[in-house]
Design a protein around this motif. Structure first.
Motif, PDB file in Angstrom:
ATOM      1  N   GLN A  49       0.830  -1.204   0.000  1.00 52.31           N
ATOM      2  CA  GLN A  49       0.000   0.000   0.000  1.00 52.31           C
ATOM      3  C   GLN A  49       0.867   1.257   0.000  1.00 52.31           C
ATOM      4  OE1 GLN A  49      -3.220   0.062   2.888  1.00 52.31           O
ATOM      5  NE2 GLN A  49      -2.983   2.259   3.188  1.00 52.31           N
ATOM      6  N   ARG A  50       1.954   1.231   0.782  1.00 52.80           N
ATOM      7  CA  ARG A  50       2.846   2.402   0.831  1.00 52.80           C
ATOM      8  C   ARG A  50       3.512   2.638  -0.515  1.00 52.80           C
ATOM      9  NH1 ARG A  50       8.028   1.988   4.567  1.00 52.80           N
ATOM     10  NH2 ARG A  50       8.531   0.556   2.876  1.00 52.80           N
TER      11      ARG A  50
ATOM     12  N   VAL B  14       2.466   1.634  -3.530  1.00 50.42           N
ATOM     13  CA  VAL B  14       1.474   2.066  -4.520  1.00 50.42           C
ATOM     14  C   VAL B  14       1.099   3.532  -4.292  1.00 50.42           C
ATOM     15  CG1 VAL B  14      -0.884   1.718  -5.327  1.00 50.42           C
ATOM     16  CG2 VAL B  14       0.585  -0.258  -4.930  1.00 50.42           C
ATOM     17  N   THR B  15       0.980   3.930  -3.028  1.00 50.56           N
ATOM     18  CA  THR B  15       0.657   5.321  -2.716  1.00 50.56           C
ATOM     19  C   THR B  15       1.739   6.255  -3.247  1.00 50.56           C
ATOM     20  OG1 THR B  15      -0.540   4.636  -0.723  1.00 50.56           O
ATOM     21  CG2 THR B  15       0.137   6.940  -0.864  1.00 50.56           C
ATOM     22  N   ASP B  16       3.011   5.846  -3.085  1.00 54.63           N
ATOM     23  CA  ASP B  16       4.111   6.663  -3.612  1.00 54.63           C
ATOM     24  C   ASP B  16       4.072   6.724  -5.134  1.00 54.63           C
ATOM     25  OD1 ASP B  16       4.982   7.156  -1.065  1.00 54.63           O
ATOM     26  OD2 ASP B  16       6.517   5.584  -1.075  1.00 54.63           O
TER      27      ASP B  16
ATOM     28  N   LEU C  60       1.480   6.620  -6.985  1.00 53.04           N
ATOM     29  CA  LEU C  60       0.336   7.388  -7.490  1.00 53.04           C
ATOM     30  C   LEU C  60       0.766   8.786  -7.934  1.00 53.04           C
ATOM     31  CD1 LEU C  60      -2.549   6.462  -5.009  1.00 53.04           C
ATOM     32  CD2 LEU C  60      -2.259   5.739  -7.392  1.00 53.04           C
TER      33      LEU C  60
ATOM     34  N   THR D 160      11.506   7.267  -6.279  1.00 51.49           N
ATOM     35  CA  THR D 160      10.514   6.536  -5.489  1.00 51.49           C
ATOM     36  C   THR D 160      10.968   5.109  -5.217  1.00 51.49           C
ATOM     37  OG1 THR D 160       8.716   7.854  -6.425  1.00 51.49           O
ATOM     38  CG2 THR D 160       8.114   5.757  -5.409  1.00 51.49           C
TER      39      THR D 160
END
Length: 208
Positions: A76-77, A79-81, A83, A119
């Motif tokens: 989740q972390r 994928v959030t980065d 985005l 990232t």
């Protein structure tokens, strides 16, 4: 005398029977008590083992759940980065539709590449160096080629970059590697002299 002995014998026999009657039941009771105690101990150990098995199963379930949760949070972390990079791609595509200047498009793509690389680097990604000597643990040789001035096993060209997370390679660098030049065998001068002598002798024989 014989009668007196018989009377003594008869008087003694009931006493022995009484003693046996007194001593017999306690021994049996002790044996039964020991057996009962042994059964109770077996039951206690069985119950302890069952509790240990249940505790171990619960521990495995908790550990698996925690591992899955850590993996989910890490994904989740990441994928959030990413985005933010996705948003930048959307903006670059939108700008490219309205702007015909290739230089601006190239600048935008280079910016996206740097943003994505940074990232991934925060997650531990690093590029594998592909220069100098070939390392079979970090590189994959797709071609071998003779090259003047290059040592055997030296990397000549990189076809695809390799990457690692920490010290663990996740994709080797695909490269072209130099190989030692094949040494040409020197011609045998003695053999040529022998062939020349034979040719001369043949010519002289034909003239005669």
């Amino acid at each position: 005398m014989a009668k007196a002995w018989r009377r003594w014998r008869l008087a003694e026999e009931p006493a022995d029977d009484k003693a046996a009657a007194v001593e017999g039941p306690p021994k049996k009771a002790v044996a039964e008590e020991l057996l009962a105690a042994k059964d109770r101990r077996i039951e206690e150990l069985t119950a302890d083992l069952q509790r240990l098995q249940a505790d171990f199963e619960n521990y495995k379930k908790r550990a698996e759940k925690e591992r899955s949760e850590r993996s989910r949070l890490a994904t989740q972390r990441l994928v959030t980065d990413l985005l933010a990079v996705l948003d930048s791609f959307d903006k670059a595509i939108s700008d490219a539709k309205n702007d015909r200047d290739d230089r601006d498009l190239r600048t935008g793509v280079e910016g996206l590449y740097k943003q994505l690389l940074q990232t991934l680097q925060r997650e531990g990604l690093r590029e594998i160096k592909a220069e100098g000597k070939f390392d079979p643990f970090m590189h994959e040789a797709l071609m071998r080629e003779e090259c003047e001035g290059a040592e055997d096993g030296e990397i000549l060209e990189v076809f695809q970059k390799g990457y690692a997370i920490g010290q663990n390679p996740i994709r080797p660098a695909r490269v072209k590697v130099a190989k030692a030049k094949t040494r040409e065998e020197p011609e045998d001068e003695g053999l040529h002299d022998y062939e020349d002598d034979n040719n001369n002798q043949k010519e002289q024989t034909q003239k005669r």
